[in-house]
Design a protein around this motif. Structure first.
Motif, PDB file in Angstrom:
ATOM      1  N   ASP A  14     -27.462 -42.460  61.200  1.00 35.72           N
ATOM      2  CA  ASP A  14     -26.590 -41.686  61.971  1.00 35.72           C
ATOM      3  C   ASP A  14     -25.063 -42.193  61.616  1.00 35.72           C
ATOM      4  O   ASP A  14     -24.687 -43.535  61.495  1.00 35.72           O
ATOM      5  N   VAL A  15     -24.366 -41.132  61.748  1.00 35.05           N
ATOM      6  CA  VAL A  15     -22.765 -41.463  61.501  1.00 35.05           C
ATOM      7  C   VAL A  15     -21.942 -40.634  62.297  1.00 35.05           C
ATOM      8  O   VAL A  15     -22.203 -39.309  62.615  1.00 35.05           O
ATOM      9  N   GLU A  16     -21.212 -41.509  63.068  1.00 37.45           N
ATOM     10  CA  GLU A  16     -20.542 -40.967  64.149  1.00 37.45           C
ATOM     11  C   GLU A  16     -19.147 -40.959  63.718  1.00 37.45           C
ATOM     12  O   GLU A  16     -18.409 -41.696  63.221  1.00 37.45           O
ATOM     13  N   LEU A  17     -18.338 -39.835  63.536  1.00 36.27           N
ATOM     14  CA  LEU A  17     -17.227 -39.472  63.190  1.00 36.27           C
ATOM     15  C   LEU A  17     -16.403 -39.664  64.225  1.00 36.27           C
ATOM     16  O   LEU A  17     -16.163 -38.657  65.223  1.00 36.27           O
ATOM     17  N   ALA A  18     -14.977 -40.192  64.086  1.00 36.23           N
ATOM     18  CA  ALA A  18     -13.757 -40.021  65.004  1.00 36.23           C
ATOM     19  C   ALA A  18     -13.149 -38.906  64.715  1.00 36.23           C
ATOM     20  O   ALA A  18     -13.308 -38.049  63.523  1.00 36.23           O
ATOM     21  N   GLU A  19     -12.349 -38.339  65.529  1.00 36.14           N
ATOM     22  CA  GLU A  19     -11.435 -37.049  65.322  1.00 36.14           C
ATOM     23  C   GLU A  19     -10.322 -37.604  64.351  1.00 36.14           C
ATOM     24  O   GLU A  19      -9.634 -38.662  64.649  1.00 36.14           O
ATOM     25  N   GLU A  20     -10.253 -36.799  63.309  1.00 38.53           N
ATOM     26  CA  GLU A  20      -9.146 -37.039  62.275  1.00 38.53           C
ATOM     27  C   GLU A  20      -7.875 -36.606  62.894  1.00 38.53           C
ATOM     28  O   GLU A  20      -7.633 -35.534  63.644  1.00 38.53           O
ATOM     29  N   ARG A  21      -6.647 -37.549  62.697  1.00 37.12           N
ATOM     30  CA  ARG A  21      -5.499 -37.207  63.357  1.00 37.12           C
ATOM     31  C   ARG A  21      -4.470 -37.639  62.435  1.00 37.12           C
ATOM     32  O   ARG A  21      -4.491 -38.457  61.450  1.00 37.12           O
ATOM     33  N   ILE A  75     -21.542 -51.939  54.897  1.00 32.43           N
ATOM     34  CA  ILE A  75     -22.996 -52.281  54.852  1.00 32.43           C
ATOM     35  C   ILE A  75     -23.322 -53.165  54.166  1.00 32.43           C
ATOM     36  O   ILE A  75     -23.005 -53.584  53.021  1.00 32.43           O
ATOM     37  N   GLU A  76     -24.378 -54.037  54.726  1.00 26.72           N
ATOM     38  CA  GLU A  76     -25.031 -55.447  53.923  1.00 26.72           C
ATOM     39  C   GLU A  76     -26.471 -54.988  54.057  1.00 26.72           C
ATOM     40  O   GLU A  76     -27.012 -54.589  54.966  1.00 26.72           O
ATOM     41  N   ARG A  77     -26.878 -55.584  52.842  1.00 30.39           N
ATOM     42  CA  ARG A  77     -28.424 -55.541  52.394  1.00 30.39           C
ATOM     43  C   ARG A  77     -29.114 -56.479  53.641  1.00 30.39           C
ATOM     44  O   ARG A  77     -28.553 -57.423  53.850  1.00 30.39           O
ATOM     45  N   ILE A  78     -30.075 -55.919  54.307  1.00 27.34           N
ATOM     46  CA  ILE A  78     -31.141 -56.674  55.135  1.00 27.34           C
ATOM     47  C   ILE A  78     -32.374 -56.754  54.876  1.00 27.34           C
ATOM     48  O   ILE A  78     -32.931 -55.983  53.856  1.00 27.34           O
ATOM     49  N   GLU A  79     -32.841 -57.777  55.407  1.00 30.78           N
ATOM     50  CA  GLU A  79     -34.519 -58.073  55.059  1.00 30.78           C
ATOM     51  C   GLU A  79     -35.325 -57.771  56.452  1.00 30.78           C
ATOM     52  O   GLU A  79     -35.002 -58.243  57.257  1.00 30.78           O
ATOM     53  N   ALA A  80     -35.607 -56.458  56.427  1.00 31.93           N
ATOM     54  CA  ALA A  80     -36.622 -55.823  57.299  1.00 31.93           C
ATOM     55  C   ALA A  80     -37.712 -55.328  57.047  1.00 31.93           C
ATOM     56  O   ALA A  80     -37.958 -54.485  56.110  1.00 31.93           O
ATOM     57  N   ASP A  81     -38.703 -55.405  57.951  1.00 27.19           N
ATOM     58  CA  ASP A  81     -40.225 -54.755  58.115  1.00 27.19           C
ATOM     59  C   ASP A  81     -39.905 -53.436  58.833  1.00 27.19           C
ATOM     60  O   ASP A  81     -40.762 -52.277  58.466  1.00 27.19           O
ATOM     61  N   LYS A  82     -39.141 -53.348  59.649  1.00 26.90           N
ATOM     62  CA  LYS A  82     -39.015 -51.912  60.352  1.00 26.90           C
ATOM     63  C   LYS A  82     -37.450 -51.945  60.912  1.00 26.90           C
ATOM     64  O   LYS A  82     -37.059 -52.892  61.538  1.00 26.90           O
ATOM     65  N   VAL A  83     -36.921 -50.769  60.498  1.00 25.40           N
ATOM     66  CA  VAL A  83     -35.346 -50.527  60.828  1.00 25.40           C
ATOM     67  C   VAL A  83     -35.566 -49.746  62.299  1.00 25.40           C
ATOM     68  O   VAL A  83     -36.261 -48.488  62.269  1.00 25.40           O
ATOM     69  N   LEU A  84     -35.009 -50.146  63.249  1.00 25.19           N
ATOM     70  CA  LEU A  84     -34.970 -49.521  64.692  1.00 25.19           C
ATOM     71  C   LEU A  84     -33.953 -48.602  64.810  1.00 25.19           C
ATOM     72  O   LEU A  84     -33.917 -47.825  65.539  1.00 25.19           O
ATOM     73  N   GLU A  85     -32.707 -49.286  64.289  1.00 19.92           N
ATOM     74  CA  GLU A  85     -31.208 -48.439  64.523  1.00 19.92           C
ATOM     75  C   GLU A  85     -30.491 -48.687  63.256  1.00 19.92           C
ATOM     76  O   GLU A  85     -30.431 -49.941  62.804  1.00 19.92           O
ATOM     77  N   GLU A  86     -29.885 -47.853  62.751  1.00 21.54           N
ATOM     78  CA  GLU A  86     -28.907 -47.743  61.599  1.00 21.54           C
ATOM     79  C   GLU A  86     -27.965 -46.851  61.847  1.00 21.54           C
ATOM     80  O   GLU A  86     -27.965 -45.580  61.800  1.00 21.54           O
ATOM     81  N   LYS A  87     -26.581 -47.286  62.281  1.00 25.45           N
ATOM     82  CA  LYS A  87     -25.391 -46.405  62.684  1.00 25.45           C
ATOM     83  C   LYS A  87     -24.186 -46.848  62.018  1.00 25.45           C
ATOM     84  O   LYS A  87     -23.816 -47.880  62.019  1.00 25.45           O
ATOM     85  N   LEU A  88     -23.485 -45.905  61.541  1.00 25.77           N
ATOM     86  CA  LEU A  88     -22.178 -46.068  61.223  1.00 25.77           C
ATOM     87  C   LEU A  88     -20.893 -45.153  62.134  1.00 25.77           C
ATOM     88  O   LEU A  88     -21.354 -44.085  62.298  1.00 25.77           O
ATOM     89  N   SER A  89     -20.091 -45.956  62.806  1.00 25.35           N
ATOM     90  CA  SER A  89     -19.453 -45.333  63.601  1.00 25.35           C
ATOM     91  C   SER A  89     -17.934 -45.528  62.981  1.00 25.35           C
ATOM     92  O   SER A  89     -17.399 -46.679  62.826  1.00 25.35           O
ATOM     93  N   ALA A 105     -20.428 -50.815  61.564  1.00 20.96           N
ATOM     94  CA  ALA A 105     -21.858 -50.713  61.107  1.00 20.96           C
ATOM     95  C   ALA A 105     -22.769 -51.424  62.021  1.00 20.96           C
ATOM     96  O   ALA A 105     -22.498 -52.624  62.373  1.00 20.96           O
ATOM     97  N   THR A 106     -23.635 -50.722  62.693  1.00 18.12           N
ATOM     98  CA  THR A 106     -24.658 -51.350  63.697  1.00 18.12           C
ATOM     99  C   THR A 106     -26.021 -51.325  62.864  1.00 18.12           C
ATOM    100  O   THR A 106     -26.617 -50.087  62.706  1.00 18.12           O
ATOM    101  N   MET A 107     -26.833 -52.282  63.012  1.00 21.32           N
ATOM    102  CA  MET A 107     -28.199 -52.182  62.632  1.00 21.32           C
ATOM    103  C   MET A 107     -29.100 -52.996  63.352  1.00 21.32           C
ATOM    104  O   MET A 107     -28.792 -54.388  63.699  1.00 21.32           O
ATOM    105  N   THR A 108     -30.143 -52.539  63.941  1.00 25.68           N
ATOM    106  CA  THR A 108     -31.243 -53.130  64.501  1.00 25.68           C
ATOM    107  C   THR A 108     -32.374 -53.190  63.914  1.00 25.68           C
ATOM    108  O   THR A 108     -33.021 -51.953  63.450  1.00 25.68           O
ATOM    109  N   TYR A 109     -33.269 -54.120  63.675  1.00 23.28           N
ATOM    110  CA  TYR A 109     -34.534 -54.221  62.962  1.00 23.28           C
ATOM    111  C   TYR A 109     -35.292 -55.294  63.229  1.00 23.28           C
ATOM    112  O   TYR A 109     -34.963 -56.285  63.922  1.00 23.28           O
TER     113      TYR A 109
END
Length: 282
Positions: free
Chosen positions: A2-9, A180-194, A71-75
């Protein structure tokens, strides 16, 4: 992803000084602008005011970018834990399960839930595209949102509005990629860029070009901080230029559509509505 974009100002910093004050401050640095020989000459023989000629005066609005990202990552990942025991222990029973001791320890296997957050805020010179950490100081001062019509009005009143030469989408992409950093994960629960900030700031700068003994030099005065420096530039080539209202459009969207090194290969979901941007194009 998911990518959340700020309002460009686009924002303009308030000018704390006027042309007369700026010119007076710059005048005190005119000898320094011509280098060491001018200083020596001034020391041996104090120059008269008419030795230096002001051949060009400029009040310009100079741009820099502020781009902020989280960058938010839950895994989840499986991991083995080695638990040390006394030398005479041969087996350990936990919750009805027997664990054999080898080498003075037994092994437990568990599932870790991990949550990582990486925050980045980067400032760029909007002309060269180079990182400019010093621009962060301007956020301490008053700024207001402005549009192309407001910049056009400033240009009509005599200000030189310098357009950004650096492409916002490429700068945004670089910030995203570095978040973004490389992660060691078996299952990614959330991956978001704000993207919290996609801001183009304009700051007032006064520049004065002097002529002395056939040579020319520039002194700049910062209309926000009040600092004076030599060796600056002038941008009269942009005097009276038409303001391009499209210079920020789709900066974030374009960047989000480019593959980001290190990211999980997944569909990118843009969560910001694009209707406002489409309306601007119509």
């Amino acid at each position: 992803m998911d990518v959340e974009l700020a309002e460009e100002r686009v924002l303009i910093l308030a000018d704390r000084f006027n042309m007369d004050h700026a010119e007076g401050r710059a005048w005190t640095k005119r000898t320094d602008a011509f280098g060491t020989m001018a200083k020596i000459t001034g020391f041996l023989s104090r120059p008269r005011d008419d030795d230096h000629e002001v051949i060009y005066r400029e009040r310009r609005l100079q741009p820099f970018f502020r781009i902020g990202c989280t960058a938010t990552m839950t895994y989840e990942r499986r991991k083995d834990y080695r638990v040390a025991v006394d030398a005479n222990v041969t087996n350990v029973e936990i919750d009805g399960r027997m664990h054999v001791v080898t080498g003075g320890a037994y092994t437990l296997t568990g599932t870790e839930t991990c949550h990582d957050e990486i925050h980045r805020e980067v400032y760029y010179d909007a002309i060269s595209g180079s990182p400019d950490p010093s621009a962060a100081q301007y956020l301490q001062h008053e700024a207001k949102v402005i549009d192309a019509a407001g910049l056009a009005k400033a240009a009509a009143e005599g200000a030189v509005v310098v357009p950004p030469a650096a492409k916002a989408s490429m700068l945004v992409r670089d910030v995203l990629a570095s978040s973004i950093e490389r992660i060691e994960a078996d299952k990614v629960l959330e991956e978001k860029l704000s993207l919290h900030h996609i801001d183009l700031y304009y700051r007032p700068v006064y520049a004065f070009r002097y002529r002395w003994q056939g040579k020319e030099a520039v002194v700049e005065f910062d209309g926000v901080t009040g600092e004076t420096r030599t060796g600056g530039s002038t941008f009269e080539q942009f005097l009276g230029h038409k303001i391009d209202a499209e210079f920020l459009i789709n900066a974030g969207v374009e960047a989000a559509g480019i593959f980001i090194p290190g990211a999980r290969l997944a569909e990118i979901v843009i969560s910001k509505s694009l209707k406002a941007q489409k309306d601007k194009k119509n």
